[in-house]
Scaffold this motif. Structure first.
Motif, PDB file in Angstrom:
ATOM      1  N   LYS A 139     -70.621 -63.869  52.229  1.00 42.30           N
ATOM      2  CA  LYS A 139     -70.375 -62.488  51.356  1.00 42.30           C
ATOM      3  C   LYS A 139     -71.698 -61.333  52.421  1.00 42.30           C
ATOM      4  CE  LYS A 139     -66.229 -62.769  49.158  1.00 42.30           C
ATOM      5  NZ  LYS A 139     -65.192 -62.236  50.183  1.00 42.30           N
ATOM      6  N   LYS A 140     -71.357 -60.118  52.709  1.00 44.25           N
ATOM      7  CA  LYS A 140     -72.278 -59.135  52.315  1.00 44.25           C
ATOM      8  C   LYS A 140     -73.315 -58.827  51.080  1.00 44.25           C
ATOM      9  CE  LYS A 140     -70.774 -57.597  56.808  1.00 44.25           C
ATOM     10  NZ  LYS A 140     -70.453 -56.470  57.273  1.00 44.25           N
ATOM     11  N   ILE A 141     -74.727 -58.930  50.873  1.00 47.29           N
ATOM     12  CA  ILE A 141     -75.408 -58.547  49.939  1.00 47.29           C
ATOM     13  C   ILE A 141     -76.429 -57.543  49.874  1.00 47.29           C
ATOM     14  CG2 ILE A 141     -76.078 -59.341  47.430  1.00 47.29           C
ATOM     15  CD1 ILE A 141     -74.896 -62.041  48.145  1.00 47.29           C
ATOM     16  N   ALA A 142     -76.580 -56.634  49.197  1.00 52.03           N
ATOM     17  CA  ALA A 142     -77.632 -55.923  49.812  1.00 52.03           C
ATOM     18  C   ALA A 142     -78.385 -55.683  48.440  1.00 52.03           C
ATOM     19  CB  ALA A 142     -76.832 -54.519  49.663  1.00 52.03           C
ATOM     20  N   THR A 143     -79.389 -55.457  48.873  1.00 52.86           N
ATOM     21  CA  THR A 143     -80.474 -55.316  47.530  1.00 52.86           C
ATOM     22  C   THR A 143     -81.938 -55.078  48.197  1.00 52.86           C
ATOM     23  OG1 THR A 143     -81.520 -56.717  45.882  1.00 52.86           O
ATOM     24  CG2 THR A 143     -82.150 -57.903  48.451  1.00 52.86           C
ATOM     25  N   PRO A 144     -83.193 -54.163  47.421  1.00 47.15           N
ATOM     26  CA  PRO A 144     -84.218 -53.451  48.954  1.00 47.15           C
ATOM     27  C   PRO A 144     -84.823 -55.557  48.468  1.00 47.15           C
ATOM     28  CG  PRO A 144     -83.446 -52.207  46.017  1.00 47.15           C
ATOM     29  CD  PRO A 144     -82.606 -54.043  46.233  1.00 47.15           C
ATOM     30  N   PHE A 145     -85.410 -55.447  49.779  1.00 51.72           N
ATOM     31  CA  PHE A 145     -86.378 -56.138  49.642  1.00 51.72           C
ATOM     32  C   PHE A 145     -87.939 -56.200  49.611  1.00 51.72           C
ATOM     33  CE2 PHE A 145     -84.427 -59.508  53.792  1.00 51.72           C
ATOM     34  CZ  PHE A 145     -83.163 -59.269  52.879  1.00 51.72           C
ATOM     35  N   ALA A 146     -88.204 -57.450  48.527  1.00 53.33           N
ATOM     36  CA  ALA A 146     -89.603 -57.325  48.385  1.00 53.33           C
ATOM     37  C   ALA A 146     -89.494 -56.373  46.888  1.00 53.33           C
ATOM     38  CB  ALA A 146     -90.253 -56.962  49.219  1.00 53.33           C
ATOM     39  N   SER A 147     -88.466 -56.802  45.975  1.00 55.27           N
ATOM     40  CA  SER A 147     -88.403 -56.162  44.830  1.00 55.27           C
ATOM     41  C   SER A 147     -87.872 -57.272  43.797  1.00 55.27           C
ATOM     42  CB  SER A 147     -87.066 -54.911  45.215  1.00 55.27           C
ATOM     43  OG  SER A 147     -85.856 -55.774  45.371  1.00 55.27           O
ATOM     44  N   THR A 148     -87.906 -56.799  42.609  1.00 56.00           N
ATOM     45  CA  THR A 148     -87.752 -57.791  40.967  1.00 56.00           C
ATOM     46  C   THR A 148     -86.359 -58.082  41.498  1.00 56.00           C
ATOM     47  OG1 THR A 148     -87.285 -55.420  40.126  1.00 56.00           O
ATOM     48  CG2 THR A 148     -89.594 -56.463  39.790  1.00 56.00           C
ATOM     49  N   SER A 149     -85.359 -57.564  41.921  1.00 56.24           N
ATOM     50  CA  SER A 149     -84.344 -57.582  41.769  1.00 56.24           C
ATOM     51  C   SER A 149     -84.035 -58.394  43.203  1.00 56.24           C
ATOM     52  CB  SER A 149     -83.475 -56.594  42.518  1.00 56.24           C
ATOM     53  OG  SER A 149     -82.449 -55.643  41.254  1.00 56.24           O
ATOM     54  N   HIS A 150     -84.579 -58.491  44.544  1.00 53.51           N
ATOM     55  CA  HIS A 150     -84.766 -59.783  45.013  1.00 53.51           C
ATOM     56  C   HIS A 150     -85.057 -60.689  45.261  1.00 53.51           C
ATOM     57  CE1 HIS A 150     -86.119 -60.649  49.930  1.00 53.51           C
ATOM     58  NE2 HIS A 150     -84.620 -61.455  49.856  1.00 53.51           N
ATOM     59  N   TYR A 151     -86.050 -60.742  44.217  1.00 58.00           N
ATOM     60  CA  TYR A 151     -86.630 -61.970  43.532  1.00 58.00           C
ATOM     61  C   TYR A 151     -85.582 -62.907  42.778  1.00 58.00           C
ATOM     62  CZ  TYR A 151     -89.562 -64.385  40.234  1.00 58.00           C
ATOM     63  OH  TYR A 151     -89.869 -65.900  39.934  1.00 58.00           O
ATOM     64  N   ASP A 186     -70.492 -56.269  49.959  1.00 64.32           N
ATOM     65  CA  ASP A 186     -69.070 -56.720  49.285  1.00 64.32           C
ATOM     66  C   ASP A 186     -69.955 -56.549  47.395  1.00 64.32           C
ATOM     67  OD1 ASP A 186     -67.187 -57.540  50.923  1.00 64.32           O
ATOM     68  OD2 ASP A 186     -68.799 -58.799  51.507  1.00 64.32           O
ATOM     69  N   ALA A 187     -71.418 -57.121  47.526  1.00 66.23           N
ATOM     70  CA  ALA A 187     -72.173 -56.540  46.689  1.00 66.23           C
ATOM     71  C   ALA A 187     -73.504 -56.152  46.790  1.00 66.23           C
ATOM     72  CB  ALA A 187     -72.348 -58.677  45.869  1.00 66.23           C
ATOM     73  N   ALA A 188     -74.151 -56.145  45.509  1.00 61.02           N
ATOM     74  CA  ALA A 188     -74.973 -55.532  45.139  1.00 61.02           C
ATOM     75  C   ALA A 188     -76.499 -56.358  44.671  1.00 61.02           C
ATOM     76  CB  ALA A 188     -75.163 -53.917  45.728  1.00 61.02           C
ATOM     77  N   TYR A 189     -78.135 -56.396  44.722  1.00 60.95           N
ATOM     78  CA  TYR A 189     -78.680 -56.222  43.361  1.00 60.95           C
ATOM     79  C   TYR A 189     -79.128 -55.616  43.380  1.00 60.95           C
ATOM     80  CZ  TYR A 189     -79.615 -59.510  39.706  1.00 60.95           C
ATOM     81  OH  TYR A 189     -80.734 -60.041  38.413  1.00 60.95           O
ATOM     82  N   THR A 190     -78.886 -54.349  42.474  1.00 55.80           N
ATOM     83  CA  THR A 190     -80.289 -53.589  42.249  1.00 55.80           C
ATOM     84  C   THR A 190     -79.783 -53.121  41.045  1.00 55.80           C
ATOM     85  OG1 THR A 190     -80.601 -50.937  42.581  1.00 55.80           O
ATOM     86  CG2 THR A 190     -77.950 -51.949  42.393  1.00 55.80           C
ATOM     87  N   TRP A 191     -81.215 -51.602  40.281  1.00 57.92           N
ATOM     88  CA  TRP A 191     -81.645 -51.193  39.152  1.00 57.92           C
ATOM     89  C   TRP A 191     -80.943 -50.202  39.117  1.00 57.92           C
ATOM     90  CZ3 TRP A 191     -85.123 -52.717  42.981  1.00 57.92           C
ATOM     91  CH2 TRP A 191     -85.745 -51.528  43.646  1.00 57.92           C
ATOM     92  N   GLN A 192     -80.790 -49.479  37.522  1.00 52.04           N
ATOM     93  CA  GLN A 192     -81.033 -48.341  37.498  1.00 52.04           C
ATOM     94  C   GLN A 192     -81.639 -47.131  37.492  1.00 52.04           C
ATOM     95  OE1 GLN A 192     -78.093 -47.593  35.963  1.00 52.04           O
ATOM     96  NE2 GLN A 192     -77.386 -49.050  33.917  1.00 52.04           N
ATOM     97  N   PRO A 193     -81.130 -46.137  38.078  1.00 52.02           N
ATOM     98  CA  PRO A 193     -80.077 -45.825  37.978  1.00 52.02           C
ATOM     99  C   PRO A 193     -79.387 -45.799  39.203  1.00 52.02           C
ATOM    100  CG  PRO A 193     -81.628 -43.659  39.038  1.00 52.02           C
ATOM    101  CD  PRO A 193     -82.421 -44.749  38.578  1.00 52.02           C
ATOM    102  N   SER A 194     -79.000 -46.199  40.101  1.00 49.06           N
ATOM    103  CA  SER A 194     -78.198 -47.045  41.121  1.00 49.06           C
ATOM    104  C   SER A 194     -77.587 -47.497  40.700  1.00 49.06           C
ATOM    105  CB  SER A 194     -78.935 -47.017  42.640  1.00 49.06           C
ATOM    106  OG  SER A 194     -79.594 -48.463  42.051  1.00 49.06           O
ATOM    107  N   LEU A 195     -78.011 -48.397  39.692  1.00 50.76           N
ATOM    108  CA  LEU A 195     -76.725 -49.920  39.161  1.00 50.76           C
ATOM    109  C   LEU A 195     -75.989 -49.035  38.381  1.00 50.76           C
ATOM    110  CD1 LEU A 195     -76.426 -52.556  38.339  1.00 50.76           C
ATOM    111  CD2 LEU A 195     -77.008 -52.877  36.832  1.00 50.76           C
ATOM    112  N   GLY A 196     -75.992 -47.974  37.948  1.00 50.45           N
ATOM    113  CA  GLY A 196     -75.068 -47.472  36.517  1.00 50.45           C
ATOM    114  C   GLY A 196     -74.206 -46.995  38.216  1.00 50.45           C
ATOM    115  N   GLU A 197     -74.169 -46.615  39.027  1.00 47.14           N
ATOM    116  CA  GLU A 197     -73.444 -45.531  40.051  1.00 47.14           C
ATOM    117  C   GLU A 197     -72.577 -46.227  40.656  1.00 47.14           C
ATOM    118  OE1 GLU A 197     -74.974 -42.488  42.371  1.00 47.14           O
ATOM    119  OE2 GLU A 197     -76.806 -42.818  42.048  1.00 47.14           O
TER     120      GLU A 197
END
Length: 348
Positions: A139-151, A186-197
């Motif tokens: 799957k394709k997973i998006a996240t902001p690299f070098a962030s807490t979500s990425h870690y 297909d998936a994403a690891y992110t934080w609020q408020p984008s997570l809520g969207e």
């Protein structure tokens, strides 16, 4: 005659003393900066409350200092600003704070805004048959690299043994929301408020940072200050801490009121704001300098070890070239300004 001469000498001495005192006070005022540049994230934290409530004005405007707030999408942009010398303070995830330290940006960590829980999470589509981490293979997973979500995402994939079996895409939070809407990921690891969207647009949480917190993976949003600024204006750094502490107390004492304040600033409902704020752990100043977190100037706390372990992981993944020693992290994480802020309260 002698009496008159004596009076004249006393008068001259008094005039000289008054002039010196006035000049000294005036010089102190001139030494203060005309403005302070503060890098912020648009997230529901104490800094957002302080801005919306005018708390920064309370501590700095009276000193003739203007506070400029520069919005960054992530700590990557904030570190670029630190490198150029265009900001004095910045909020970012502890991952980027490690990167700032490794790259010798001459900053120090002075505050923990919040320990991240389910305010960050891995979202998949409601109608997809992804019910476990292993279902993410291919799957394709998006996240902001070098962030807490990425870690956290990297550790989730590593624990499952599938880090080489997914396609990771580096995107800003706004780009993630757009890509999700188009069906490009297909998936994403992110934080609020984008997570809520994402959740509102057909997503569901598969795993969150709170789940990983229970496994010992601690992430947090922190505040850094340029050492050039803190060495020149230590009292102003304490005032900065005072601002955040006052805003933090608003949430700890009255979460509903804090949610109302945040909702105005971020343009979301108070209910949504409260849910997002409850998705992280807000610490008092006393908790922040406890053995569990930053510790004191005399005795470092557990957060120093967390930062070192996280740094070692980033090195093994190739995101940083070297990992500072534990002693270097002890120097980097500076509880001094929080201690001074608390001392001021004790004097009142």
């Amino acid at each position: 005659m002698k009496s008159r001469l004596m009076k004249s000498l006393i008068f001259l001495v008094l005039i000289t003393l008054i002039t010196l005192i006035f000049t000294s006070c005036n010089k102190g005022q001139q030494d203060l900066p005309k403005e302070i540049n503060i890098g912020i994230l648009r997230v529901p934290n104490d800094e957002t409350i302080a801005i919306e409530e005018g708390i920064f004005d309370k501590y700095f405007s009276d000193k003739g200092i203007k506070c400029n707030f520069i919005v960054f999408d992530s700590g990557v942009e904030a570190n670029q600003a630190f490198a150029s010398g265009s900001i004095d303070f910045a909020t970012m995830g502890n991952i980027n704070s490690i990167i700032a330290f490794v790259r010798d940006l001459d900053v120090e960590l002075i505050w923990i805004h919040e320990v991240l829980g389910d305010i960050e999470a891995l979202v998949v589509r409601e109608n997809d048959e992804i019910n476990s981490i292993n279902d993410l293979i291919g799957k394709k997973i998006a996240t902001p690299f070098a962030s807490t979500s990425h870690y956290i995402l990297l550790n989730i994939l590593k624990e499952a043994g599938i880090e080489d079996k997914v396609q990771l895409l580096d995107m800003k939070t706004t780009e993630i929301v757009a890509a999700w809407s188009r069906g490009d990921i297909d998936a994403a690891y992110t934080w609020q408020p984008s997570l809520g969207e994402l959740i509102a647009n057909g997503g569901r949480v598969l795993i969150s940072s709170e789940d990983m917190l229970e496994q010992g993976y601690i992430t947090a949003n922190v505040a850094l200050v340029s050492k050039k600024f803190s060495e020149k204006y230590p009292d102003l750094v304490v005032s900065f801490i005072d601002c955040l502490a006052e805003a933090n107390d608003i949430y700890l004492n009255d979460p509903e009121r804090a949610a109302e304040i945040v909702s105005k600033n971020l343009g979301i409902s108070p209910e949504t704001a409260l849910t997002q704020m409850q998705g992280s752990i807000w610490l008092t100043r006393e908790e922040m300098i406890s053995s569990m977190y930053m510790g004191t100037s005399e005795k470092p706390g557990n957060f120093v070890r967390v930062m070192k372990d996280t740094s070692d992981f980033l090195k093994t993944q190739g995101y940083i070239e070297s990992s500072p020693s534990l002693e270097e992290f002890i120097e980097y994480i500076n509880p001094y300004y929080i201690e001074k802020s608390l001392e001021k309260d004790d004097e009142i």
